[in-house]
Motif scaffolding. Structure first.
Motif, mmCIF file in Angstrom:
data_model
loop_
_atom_site.group_PDB
_atom_site.id
_atom_site.type_symbol
_atom_site.label_atom_id
_atom_site.label_comp_id
_atom_site.label_asym_id
_atom_site.label_seq_id
_atom_site.Cartn_x
_atom_site.Cartn_y
_atom_site.Cartn_z
ATOM 1 N N ASP A 93 0.843 -1.185 0.000
ATOM 2 C CA ASP A 93 0.000 0.000 0.000
ATOM 3 C C ASP A 93 0.885 1.244 0.000
ATOM 4 O O ASP A 93 1.450 1.603 1.033
ATOM 5 C CB ASP A 93 -0.896 -0.002 1.234
ATOM 6 N N ALA A 129 0.183 4.234 0.124
ATOM 7 C CA ALA A 129 -0.310 5.255 1.045
ATOM 8 C C ALA A 129 -0.010 4.933 2.503
ATOM 9 O O ALA A 129 -0.269 5.753 3.392
ATOM 10 C CB ALA A 129 -1.807 5.442 0.857
ATOM 11 N N ASN A 130 0.517 3.724 2.759
ATOM 12 C CA ASN A 130 0.808 3.291 4.124
ATOM 13 C C ASN A 130 2.202 2.678 4.207
ATOM 14 O O ASN A 130 2.382 1.573 4.697
ATOM 15 C CB ASN A 130 -0.248 2.289 4.603
ATOM 16 N N LYS A 131 3.192 3.408 3.674
ATOM 17 C CA LYS A 131 4.595 2.997 3.727
ATOM 18 C C LYS A 131 4.818 1.602 3.131
ATOM 19 O O LYS A 131 5.685 0.854 3.556
ATOM 20 C CB LYS A 131 5.107 3.019 5.168
ATOM 21 N N ASN A 132 4.011 1.254 2.132
ATOM 22 C CA ASN A 132 4.085 -0.019 1.421
ATOM 23 C C ASN A 132 3.845 -1.236 2.316
ATOM 24 O O ASN A 132 4.245 -2.351 1.974
ATOM 25 C CB ASN A 132 5.424 -0.163 0.694
ATOM 26 N N HIS A 133 3.179 -1.036 3.448
ATOM 27 C CA HIS A 133 2.723 -2.183 4.230
ATOM 28 C C HIS A 133 1.656 -2.927 3.429
ATOM 29 O O HIS A 133 0.939 -2.324 2.622
ATOM 30 C CB HIS A 133 2.162 -1.735 5.573
ATOM 31 N N LYS A 179 -1.671 -4.425 2.081
ATOM 32 C CA LYS A 179 -3.071 -4.055 2.212
ATOM 33 C C LYS A 179 -3.844 -5.188 2.879
ATOM 34 O O LYS A 179 -3.537 -6.374 2.698
ATOM 35 C CB LYS A 179 -3.680 -3.753 0.843
ATOM 36 N N GLU A 180 -4.858 -4.816 3.631
ATOM 37 C CA GLU A 180 -5.648 -5.811 4.357
ATOM 38 C C GLU A 180 -6.478 -6.660 3.397
ATOM 39 O O GLU A 180 -7.198 -6.136 2.549
ATOM 40 C CB GLU A 180 -6.585 -5.114 5.349
ATOM 41 N N GLU A 202 -11.317 -0.093 -2.438
ATOM 42 C CA GLU A 202 -10.380 -1.121 -1.982
ATOM 43 C C GLU A 202 -11.076 -2.342 -1.390
ATOM 44 O O GLU A 202 -10.577 -3.461 -1.509
ATOM 45 C CB GLU A 202 -9.396 -0.526 -0.968
#
Length: 289
Positions: free
Chosen positions: A167, A169-173, A175-176, A223
């Motif tokens: 992701d 938008a989330n530091k490439n963590h 995605k759920e 998403e």
């Protein structure tokens, strides 16, 4: 029922979008168009739309049962542009898209049609289905040089894997409840496939709504509709048995002369039955028994 363009269809044939599910087929060439259309008619789609270059000819009986729209399917982002136009024109219906030589399978499709599946999926408060694109290929490329044969169709029984979907938008963590899936010919012949085209997952069956858009990587801008499961249990998935990659690898000059056989130790004949896909773990029945 033939239309000269997308705008002509939306002007004169929009009634076909009044109630889903609607199947949209994009014909990139003249290979197996008729079997693709008939397969999805038998699956239970209320209407089938065909976008194809004007010179492509269909049998008269078949053309009378589909909505034929003349279209330049080879234009940049042609499929994305058309699907997003249909989403805007017909919010609130279930919509499916594929290319010619691709055949949708869902769990127990031999006995239950697509409308029954979507009714169950809707009851689970889901608005999209994850679909795995499973590569089909002819076992004998000497007899079928374009790698397309319904009677001699094969697939890989293993070699599939998934990676977490980063992701930005989330530091490439990750995605759920989202994964990128790989395998089949795009994995085995990856040197001939650009990285951005190696994924085998698509969101190609979903419920339209205002503001929804299909993105170039075959995901949606909502998403939650890209997830493989809801938060409380696994959901249904579908499979798209597709000759498209094999056909491309045998057509493109850069790969045609490097590939003499698609078969390997994990090749098995395709049985054209949903149970085989479920047994191989290529399709998930979820809570639908």
């Amino acid at each position: 029922m033939r239309y000269t363009s997308l705008s002509d269809f939306l002007s004169k044939g929009k009634a076909a979008l009044a109630k889903g599910p609607v199947a949209v087929v994009f014909a990139e060439d003249d290979i197996e168009i008729d079997t693709t259309l008939r397969h999805h008619q038998r699956a239970g789609f209320r209407e089938v739309l065909l976008f194809a270059p004007a010179p492509i000819v269909l049998p008269d009986k078949l053309e009378a049962t589909v909505h034929r729209i003349d279209h330049n399917v080879h234009a940049e982002a042609a499929l994305i542009t058309v699907i997003n136009s249909l989403i805007r024109a017909a919010p609130g219906i279930w919509l499916f898209y594929c290319y010619n030589g691709e055949y949708l399978f869902h769990p127990f499709c031999e006995d239950r049609n697509i409308r029954e599946l979507l009714a169950f999926h809707t009851e689970e408060r889901r608005e999209a289905l994850l679909t795995y694109v499973i590569d089909l290929y002819a076992g004998d490329l000497d007899s079928f040089p374009n790698a397309v044969s319904l009677e001699d169709a094969h697939l890989d029984r293993s070699g599939y894997y998934a990676l977490g979907r980063p992701d930005p938008a989330n530091k490439n963590h990750p995605k759920e409840r989202q994964l990128d899936f790989f395998g089949g010919l795009r994995w085995r012949f990856e040197e001939h496939v650009p990285w951005e085209r190696r994924k085998i997952d698509r969101i190609c069956l979903f419920k339209t709504k205002p503001g929804l858009e299909l993105r170039p990587d075959y995901t949606l801008n909502d998403e939650e509709m890209n997830t493989y499961a809801c938060p409380w249990h696994n959901n249904l998935t579908t499979a798209l048995a597709s000759f498209r990659t094999a056909k491309a690898l045998r057509t493109n000059p850069g790969s045609r002369y490097d590939i003499h056989d698609f078969k390997w130790r994990n090749t098995v004949p395709f049985e054209w039955h949903s149970q085989q896909l479920m047994d191989l773990g290529l399709m998930e029945p979820g809570q639908w028994f």
